[in-house]
Write a protein that holds these residues in place. Structure first.
Motif, PDB file in Angstrom:
ATOM      1  N   CYS A 131      -3.351  19.340  46.513  1.00 47.22           N
ATOM      2  CA  CYS A 131      -2.575  20.504  46.064  1.00 47.22           C
ATOM      3  C   CYS A 131      -1.106  20.355  46.476  1.00 47.22           C
ATOM      4  CB  CYS A 131      -3.168  21.801  46.606  1.00 47.22           C
ATOM      5  SG  CYS A 131      -4.699  22.268  45.795  1.00 47.22           S
ATOM      6  N   VAL A 132      -0.533  19.217  46.156  1.00 47.54           N
ATOM      7  CA  VAL A 132       0.856  18.899  46.500  1.00 47.54           C
ATOM      8  C   VAL A 132       1.677  18.607  45.248  1.00 47.54           C
ATOM      9  CG1 VAL A 132       2.355  17.244  47.698  1.00 47.54           C
ATOM     10  CG2 VAL A 132       0.247  18.024  48.782  1.00 47.54           C
ATOM     11  N   LEU A 133       1.212  17.669  44.426  1.00 54.79           N
ATOM     12  CA  LEU A 133       1.989  17.234  43.263  1.00 54.79           C
ATOM     13  C   LEU A 133       2.229  18.372  42.281  1.00 54.79           C
ATOM     14  CD1 LEU A 133       0.426  13.718  42.523  1.00 54.79           C
ATOM     15  CD2 LEU A 133       2.301  14.319  44.074  1.00 54.79           C
ATOM     16  N   VAL A 134       1.303  19.303  42.188  1.00 51.04           N
ATOM     17  CA  VAL A 134       1.412  20.396  41.224  1.00 51.04           C
ATOM     18  C   VAL A 134       2.594  21.312  41.534  1.00 51.04           C
ATOM     19  CG1 VAL A 134      -0.106  22.034  42.425  1.00 51.04           C
ATOM     20  CG2 VAL A 134       0.039  22.071  39.916  1.00 51.04           C
ATOM     21  N   TYR A 135       3.090  21.302  42.774  1.00 53.92           N
ATOM     22  CA  TYR A 135       4.238  22.122  43.147  1.00 53.92           C
ATOM     23  C   TYR A 135       5.563  21.402  42.888  1.00 53.92           C
ATOM     24  CZ  TYR A 135       0.939  25.302  45.324  1.00 53.92           C
ATOM     25  OH  TYR A 135      -0.088  26.187  45.539  1.00 53.92           O
ATOM     26  N   MET A 136       5.489  20.160  42.412  1.00 53.07           N
ATOM     27  CA  MET A 136       6.679  19.389  42.079  1.00 53.07           C
ATOM     28  C   MET A 136       6.828  19.328  40.560  1.00 53.07           C
ATOM     29  SD  MET A 136       5.711  16.332  44.759  1.00 53.07           S
ATOM     30  CE  MET A 136       7.195  15.354  44.540  1.00 53.07           C
ATOM     31  N   THR A 137       8.052  19.147  40.074  1.00 52.28           N
ATOM     32  CA  THR A 137       8.223  18.985  38.632  1.00 52.28           C
ATOM     33  C   THR A 137       7.585  17.663  38.211  1.00 52.28           C
ATOM     34  OG1 THR A 137      10.321  17.779  38.796  1.00 52.28           O
ATOM     35  CG2 THR A 137      10.438  20.207  38.748  1.00 52.28           C
ATOM     36  N   PRO A 138       7.229  17.506  36.942  1.00 54.92           N
ATOM     37  CA  PRO A 138       6.661  16.234  36.486  1.00 54.92           C
ATOM     38  C   PRO A 138       7.547  15.035  36.810  1.00 54.92           C
ATOM     39  CG  PRO A 138       6.338  17.909  34.813  1.00 54.92           C
ATOM     40  CD  PRO A 138       7.215  18.532  35.866  1.00 54.92           C
ATOM     41  N   GLN A 139       8.850  15.223  36.725  1.00 52.06           N
ATOM     42  CA  GLN A 139       9.771  14.131  37.030  1.00 52.06           C
ATOM     43  C   GLN A 139       9.725  13.767  38.511  1.00 52.06           C
ATOM     44  OE1 GLN A 139      10.632  16.986  35.380  1.00 52.06           O
ATOM     45  NE2 GLN A 139      10.651  16.110  33.303  1.00 52.06           N
ATOM     46  N   GLN A 140       9.640  14.788  39.371  1.00 52.54           N
ATOM     47  CA  GLN A 140       9.605  14.549  40.814  1.00 52.54           C
ATOM     48  C   GLN A 140       8.307  13.873  41.240  1.00 52.54           C
ATOM     49  OE1 GLN A 140      10.240  18.591  42.006  1.00 52.54           O
ATOM     50  NE2 GLN A 140      12.472  18.382  42.105  1.00 52.54           N
ATOM     51  N   SER A 141       7.176  14.330  40.712  1.00 49.45           N
ATOM     52  CA  SER A 141       5.901  13.718  41.083  1.00 49.45           C
ATOM     53  C   SER A 141       5.797  12.309  40.509  1.00 49.45           C
ATOM     54  CB  SER A 141       4.719  14.582  40.625  1.00 49.45           C
ATOM     55  OG  SER A 141       4.675  14.699  39.219  1.00 49.45           O
ATOM     56  N   ALA A 142       6.343  12.092  39.306  1.00 47.24           N
ATOM     57  CA  ALA A 142       6.335  10.749  38.724  1.00 47.24           C
ATOM     58  C   ALA A 142       7.146   9.790  39.582  1.00 47.24           C
ATOM     59  CB  ALA A 142       6.894  10.779  37.296  1.00 47.24           C
ATOM     60  N   SER A 143       8.281  10.256  40.091  1.00 51.73           N
ATOM     61  CA  SER A 143       9.114   9.427  40.957  1.00 51.73           C
ATOM     62  C   SER A 143       8.363   9.037  42.223  1.00 51.73           C
ATOM     63  CB  SER A 143      10.399  10.187  41.325  1.00 51.73           C
ATOM     64  OG  SER A 143      11.182   9.448  42.230  1.00 51.73           O
ATOM     65  N   LEU A 144       7.640   9.979  42.804  1.00 46.47           N
ATOM     66  CA  LEU A 144       6.860   9.706  44.013  1.00 46.47           C
ATOM     67  C   LEU A 144       5.743   8.706  43.734  1.00 46.47           C
ATOM     68  CD1 LEU A 144       6.203  10.402  46.996  1.00 46.47           C
ATOM     69  CD2 LEU A 144       4.808  12.297  46.141  1.00 46.47           C
ATOM     70  N   LEU A 145       5.021   8.910  42.639  1.00 46.82           N
ATOM     71  CA  LEU A 145       3.917   8.018  42.286  1.00 46.82           C
ATOM     72  C   LEU A 145       4.415   6.621  41.941  1.00 46.82           C
ATOM     73  CD1 LEU A 145       1.785  10.514  40.166  1.00 46.82           C
ATOM     74  CD2 LEU A 145       1.140   9.543  42.384  1.00 46.82           C
ATOM     75  N   LYS A 146       5.553   6.542  41.246  1.00 44.11           N
ATOM     76  CA  LYS A 146       6.128   5.235  40.910  1.00 44.11           C
ATOM     77  C   LYS A 146       6.598   4.508  42.169  1.00 44.11           C
ATOM     78  CE  LYS A 146       7.588   6.471  36.214  1.00 44.11           C
ATOM     79  NZ  LYS A 146       8.730   6.828  35.338  1.00 44.11           N
ATOM     80  N   TRP A 147       7.195   5.250  43.084  1.00 53.43           N
ATOM     81  CA  TRP A 147       7.627   4.647  44.356  1.00 53.43           C
ATOM     82  C   TRP A 147       6.428   4.029  45.077  1.00 53.43           C
ATOM     83  CZ3 TRP A 147       5.798   6.515  49.116  1.00 53.43           C
ATOM     84  CH2 TRP A 147       6.265   5.809  50.230  1.00 53.43           C
ATOM     85  N   ALA A 148       5.334   4.768  45.161  1.00 59.72           N
ATOM     86  CA  ALA A 148       4.148   4.266  45.865  1.00 59.72           C
ATOM     87  C   ALA A 148       3.578   3.039  45.167  1.00 59.72           C
ATOM     88  CB  ALA A 148       3.094   5.370  45.959  1.00 59.72           C
ATOM     89  N   ALA A 149       3.495   3.100  43.829  1.00 59.67           N
ATOM     90  CA  ALA A 149       2.917   1.981  43.081  1.00 59.67           C
ATOM     91  C   ALA A 149       3.767   0.719  43.187  1.00 59.67           C
ATOM     92  CB  ALA A 149       2.748   2.371  41.611  1.00 59.67           C
ATOM     93  N   SER A 150       5.072   0.885  43.308  1.00 63.55           N
ATOM     94  CA  SER A 150       5.963  -0.280  43.376  1.00 63.55           C
ATOM     95  C   SER A 150       6.175  -0.780  44.806  1.00 63.55           C
ATOM     96  CB  SER A 150       7.320   0.067  42.755  1.00 63.55           C
ATOM     97  OG  SER A 150       7.970   1.102  43.487  1.00 63.55           O
ATOM     98  N   THR A 151       5.846   0.039  45.796  1.00 66.53           N
ATOM     99  CA  THR A 151       6.119  -0.312  47.191  1.00 66.53           C
ATOM    100  C   THR A 151       4.976  -1.072  47.847  1.00 66.53           C
ATOM    101  OG1 THR A 151       7.590   1.603  47.449  1.00 66.53           O
ATOM    102  CG2 THR A 151       6.701   0.647  49.478  1.00 66.53           C
ATOM    103  N   PHE A 152       3.730  -0.724  47.486  1.00 65.42           N
ATOM    104  CA  PHE A 152       2.568  -1.309  48.158  1.00 65.42           C
ATOM    105  C   PHE A 152       1.780  -2.204  47.189  1.00 65.42           C
ATOM    106  CE2 PHE A 152       3.366   2.963  49.884  1.00 65.42           C
ATOM    107  CZ  PHE A 152       3.681   2.634  51.196  1.00 65.42           C
ATOM    108  N   PRO A 153       1.658  -3.499  47.485  1.00 68.43           N
ATOM    109  CA  PRO A 153       0.899  -4.396  46.603  1.00 68.43           C
ATOM    110  C   PRO A 153      -0.582  -4.023  46.493  1.00 68.43           C
ATOM    111  CG  PRO A 153       2.303  -5.642  48.105  1.00 68.43           C
ATOM    112  CD  PRO A 153       2.323  -4.230  48.581  1.00 68.43           C
ATOM    113  N   VAL A 154      -1.152  -3.541  47.599  1.00 67.74           N
ATOM    114  CA  VAL A 154      -2.550  -3.093  47.606  1.00 67.74           C
ATOM    115  C   VAL A 154      -2.557  -1.625  48.034  1.00 67.74           C
ATOM    116  CG1 VAL A 154      -4.859  -3.436  48.548  1.00 67.74           C
ATOM    117  CG2 VAL A 154      -3.351  -5.407  48.186  1.00 67.74           C
ATOM    118  N   ALA A 155      -2.930  -0.748  47.119  1.00 71.81           N
ATOM    119  CA  ALA A 155      -2.825   0.682  47.428  1.00 71.81           C
ATOM    120  C   ALA A 155      -3.790   1.502  46.599  1.00 71.81           C
ATOM    121  CB  ALA A 155      -1.399   1.168  47.189  1.00 71.81           C
TER     122      ALA A 155
END
Length: 310
Positions: free
Chosen positions: A182-206
């Motif tokens: 119950c965290v991402l839903v309080y962020m705009t789609p652009q903000q949550s996408a930025s967070l998810l993209k950061w995680a996907a690009s930062t960690f090779p295994v995640a």
């Protein structure tokens, strides 16, 4: 409004534990048990709320433990918007601590949690027991030990988040699990996408686990939104919660290799049926239709990136 939602979730967690839905000896140190003056939502069908919370806790826990067992705990967890979560202590009790466990939340919430930890030995002692090396670092908005860190940061700024996590020894080469309830839903789609993209690009295994609303375009979903708005709480990212497909697509579109999503009614059917019968005997579930509707409007989603074929 976010703080009040966090408090309501805490009260529900404490209530469910006190009734016997599951064991959590640490939640009592973060919130007092409501006595006669329970939250109105709990009074109006506590069995519905508690049973739903039971499914959430066990569903998310199942995925977390599967990840830890698969990595043999040679991994790290980043709990996004952790609030007063007690998972670190429960994992330690089960000898399932990862190499490092991080929690991130707004500085105001982090400060309150750190105060509770400092003032209550049942919370501080396990941190000291798992700590090794130099002295433990602690101030009003962060805590850093060798196995557990709490960081005050704004999840809407990925650069700020990464900078603070790296200061607390984030290892981008370790298999990493990110948890958002119950965290991402309080962020705009652009903000949550930025967070998810950061995680996907930062960690090779995640792996990422996301628990939040789904099927929000039907009448029941609209009523849920209206009720939250009356409490001055806006779901800025609710447009991504229209279906299980939209939940999967947001993860795939953010750079994750594969993604899954199931509603909580399906999760409830997956749980060990002997334990389900036990918890259903604790309180009479007199609003089964309401329970099923509520469960069909929350989901657990998970996605992974796996360059090591873990």
């Amino acid at each position: 409004a976010l703080f009040h939602n966090c408090l309501f979730s805490l009260l529900l967690h404490r209530f469910a534990v006190s009734v016997g839905y599951w064991k959590d000896p640490y939640i009592q140190h973060f919130v007092r048990q409501a006595k006669e003056r329970k939250a109105p939502e709990i009074n109006r069908g506590n069995s519905v709320c508690a049973a739903g919370y039971y499914a959430r806790v066990h569903g998310v826990s199942y995925l977390i433990k599967a990840f830890l067992q698969k990595t043999q705990c040679n991994s790290q967890i980043v709990n996004l918007g952790a609030g007063m979560d007690t998972l670190f202590w429960r994992l330690k009790d089960e000898n399932l601590l990862p190499r490092k466990y991080f929690e991130v939340d707004f500085p105001m919430i982090v400060a309150r949690k750190i105060h509770n930890i400092k003032s209550k030995p049942p919370l501080s002692k396990p941190i000291m027991e798992s700590h090794s090396g130099d002295s433990l670092l602690i101030d009003s908005h962060s805590l850093d030990s060798s196995r557990y860190s709490i960081v005050g940061a704004d999840l809407r700024s990925s650069s700020d988040l990464e900078e603070k996590l790296r200061k607390h020894s984030l290892d981008t080469h370790l298999p990493t699990l990110l948890v958002a309830e119950c965290v991402l839903v309080y962020m705009t789609p652009q903000q949550s996408a930025s967070l998810l993209k950061w995680a996907a690009s930062t960690f090779p295994v995640a792996m990422v686990i996301n628990y939040e609303q789904v099927n929000m375009r039907d009448r029941f979903g609209q009523i849920m939104i209206e009720n939250l708005q009356r409490r001055h709480c806006t779901l800025a990212g609710v447009e991504l919660c229209s279906s299980l497909d939209s939940q999967r697509e947001r993860l795939l579109g953010s750079g994750w290799d594969n993604a899954h999503a199931v509603d909580m009614m399906k999760v409830y059917s997956f749980l060990p049926q002997a334990d389900v019968r036990r918890i259903e005997a604790l309180e009479f579930l007199d609003e089964k239709e309401l329970f099923e509707q509520l469960m069909q409007h929350y989901c657990i989603c998970w996605a992974s990136k796996d360059s090591s074929n873990l």
